[in-house]
Design an enzyme around this catalytic site. Structure first.
Site, PDB file in Angstrom:
ATOM      1  N   ASP A   7      49.728-125.061   4.985  1.00 38.32           N
ATOM      2  CA  ASP A   7      48.514-124.534   4.374  1.00 38.32           C
ATOM      3  C   ASP A   7      47.889-125.634   3.519  1.00 38.32           C
ATOM      4  O   ASP A   7      48.575-126.261   2.698  1.00 38.32           O
ATOM      5  CB  ASP A   7      48.870-123.315   3.514  1.00 38.32           C
ATOM      6  CG  ASP A   7      47.650-122.550   3.049  1.00 38.32           C
ATOM      7  OD1 ASP A   7      47.571-121.353   3.352  1.00 38.32           O
ATOM      8  OD2 ASP A   7      46.801-123.144   2.380  1.00 38.32           O
ATOM      9  N   ASN A  50      35.612-125.751  -0.436  1.00 35.42           N
ATOM     10  CA  ASN A  50      34.464-124.983   0.050  1.00 35.42           C
ATOM     11  C   ASN A  50      33.471-124.693  -1.065  1.00 35.42           C
ATOM     12  O   ASN A  50      32.252-124.798  -0.874  1.00 35.42           O
ATOM     13  CB  ASN A  50      34.942-123.664   0.676  1.00 35.42           C
ATOM     14  CG  ASN A  50      35.332-123.821   2.141  1.00 35.42           C
ATOM     15  OD1 ASN A  50      34.845-124.715   2.835  1.00 35.42           O
ATOM     16  ND2 ASN A  50      36.204-122.952   2.619  1.00 35.42           N
ATOM     17  N   GLU A  65      42.777-121.609   6.514  1.00 37.13           N
ATOM     18  CA  GLU A  65      43.288-122.973   6.345  1.00 37.13           C
ATOM     19  C   GLU A  65      44.771-123.066   6.669  1.00 37.13           C
ATOM     20  O   GLU A  65      45.407-124.073   6.346  1.00 37.13           O
ATOM     21  CB  GLU A  65      43.022-123.463   4.923  1.00 37.13           C
ATOM     22  CG  GLU A  65      43.787-122.734   3.832  1.00 37.13           C
ATOM     23  CD  GLU A  65      43.079-121.487   3.316  1.00 37.13           C
ATOM     24  OE1 GLU A  65      43.388-121.069   2.195  1.00 37.13           O
ATOM     25  OE2 GLU A  65      42.216-120.950   4.039  1.00 37.13           O
TER      26      GLU A  65
END
Length: 405
Positions: free
Chosen positions: A264, A272, A307
């Site tokens: 991850d 973002n 992700e």
């Protein structure tokens, strides 16, 4: 009412078959422009059909059109059929580029000479037969040399088609030396009637095989769409599940083991929020590329969601999985992504590793342990690799609520 299968009737049926299949090829090409060569095949059908019409109009139109142009059009049509097939499949024959035009020019010269200077129906039949056979053998030769056709059944059908039609015209050429020479092609006998039927066979079977091959490609494309993550270009979760099913069955049969790594990206939500989702998408693509570069050919990497990514390592135990995960972690930590000359992103990722044990009832048990190990890695501060079977943190193996990444 009975239908008389004379030359005019057969010529008209050749024209109808060629027109219908030619229009079908052009319509199919318009709907599927990604396939190259289909329009070329359709043009070949039109030329064969046009040649058939001119043959059927013998004695009603000038001899140049009904003999010279008709035969040239049919041979060029065959050339365009195999050129279209070559283009569709991706075949390139150097000798064909110059041999086919030479055959057409020679046929035109022979047809003209033995029509207007020294009229001879039998020699015209022999010339057409040998040139037509040569064109068919060129088509078969290209397919025989190309060993990577996706559907081998279709390849064999096309090769057999060209060889059978070519062999028939060779037989027709040889037989013409033993039969009484006809005074008119419209009364040339049974083999000449079969020659027109052979042209129909060529049109029908080549169109069938072309559509079959294109359908296979479309099916493969749909399969890829269903199995490939569109953003990163690697497998999606559905494809990963299928691979795990296969590997788990192999482990049950042979007693081999496999490892699963869940990883991850750390603080991806912050990327973002700060730079926008388009930058986040590029980060995901770069990380997927890192994963692909660090695995073996038979390993599997997939985007699990968001992700999160997951790797399947056949014939690997936890220790080997830990080594792979650590290599990926170090590579990720050393990666700095620069975008638009003003945005620089430093990456890190957390990894959880687990391997198949003999008591596992399903591969999802391995995934469950890898997921718990990933959670432990994030709980310990991220940017690390954890395996709960060797770690001593005393963490529970039950899944706990995930914290925001």
């Amino acid at each position: 009412m009975s239908i008389q299968l004379d030359f005019r009737t057969l010529s008209l049926t050749l024209m109808l078959f060629s027109l219908v299949f030619g229009l079908g090829m052009f319509a199919y090409s318009r709907e599927h422009p990604k396939f190259s060569g289909i329009k070329t095949i359709g043009t070949g059908y039109f030329l064969i059909g046009g040649g058939g019409v001119l043959l059927g109009l013998r004695h009603f139109i000038h001899d140049f059109a009904s003999i010279v142009l008709a035969n040239i059009a049919i041979v060029i049509g065959v050339v365009l059929i195999y050129r279209g097939l070559f283009k569709f499949i991706g075949i390139s024959l150097r000798f064909e580029r110059w041999l086919s035009p030479i055959l057409v020019v020679l046929l035109a010269a022979v047809m003209y000479f033995y029509t207007f200077h020294t009229p001879d129906v039998n020699l015209r039949i022999q010339a057409f037969s040998i040139v037509f056979a040569a064109a068919c053998f060129i088509g078969a030769s290209g397919l025989l040399q190309h060993r990577e056709i996706h559907n081998r059944m279709v390849a064999r059908m096309l090769i057999a088609m060209f060889l059978l039609v070519g062999a028939f015209f060779i037989f027709r050429f040889i037989w013409s030396f033993y039969e009484i020479p006809p005074d008119d092609f419209m009364n040339a006998g049974f083999l000449s009637a079969l020659a027109i039927i052979a042209g129909e066979f060529l049109v029908i079977l080549s169109s069938f095989c072309t559509i079959w091959m294109s359908s296979d490609e479309l099916q493969d494309e749909l399969s890829d769409i269903a199995r490939i993550d569109p953003l990163t270009g690697i497998y999606n979760r559905r494809a990963f599940d299928e691979c795990c099913d296969i590997e788990f069955s192999r482990a049950l049969r042979s007693g081999t083991t496999f490892a699963i790594i869940m990883c991850d990206l750390d603080h991806f939500k912050k990327i973002n929020d700060q730079h926008g989702h388009h930058i986040g998408d590029e980060v995901l693509r770069r990380f997927a590329a890192i994963l692909q570069d660090r695995i073996r050919q038979h390993d599997v990497v997939a985007r699990f969601g968001g992700e999160e990514f997951v790797l399947l390592l056949p014939n690997n135990n936890t220790e080997q999985g830990l080594q792979v995960a650590e290599q990926i972690r170090a590579t990720t930590e050393a990666t700095q992504i620069t975008l638009n000359d003003d945005i620089s992103v430093t990456l890190s990722a957390s990894f959880g590793v687990a391997h198949y044990c003999a008591g596992d009832s399903d591969w999802s048990a391995v995934l469950h342990r890898a997921d718990n190990a990933l959670y432990a890695a994030k709980k310990q501060g991220r940017n690390r690799v954890v395996d709960l079977t060797t770690a001593h943190q005393g963490l529970h193996t039950d899944l706990m609520p995930r914290e925001q990444t």
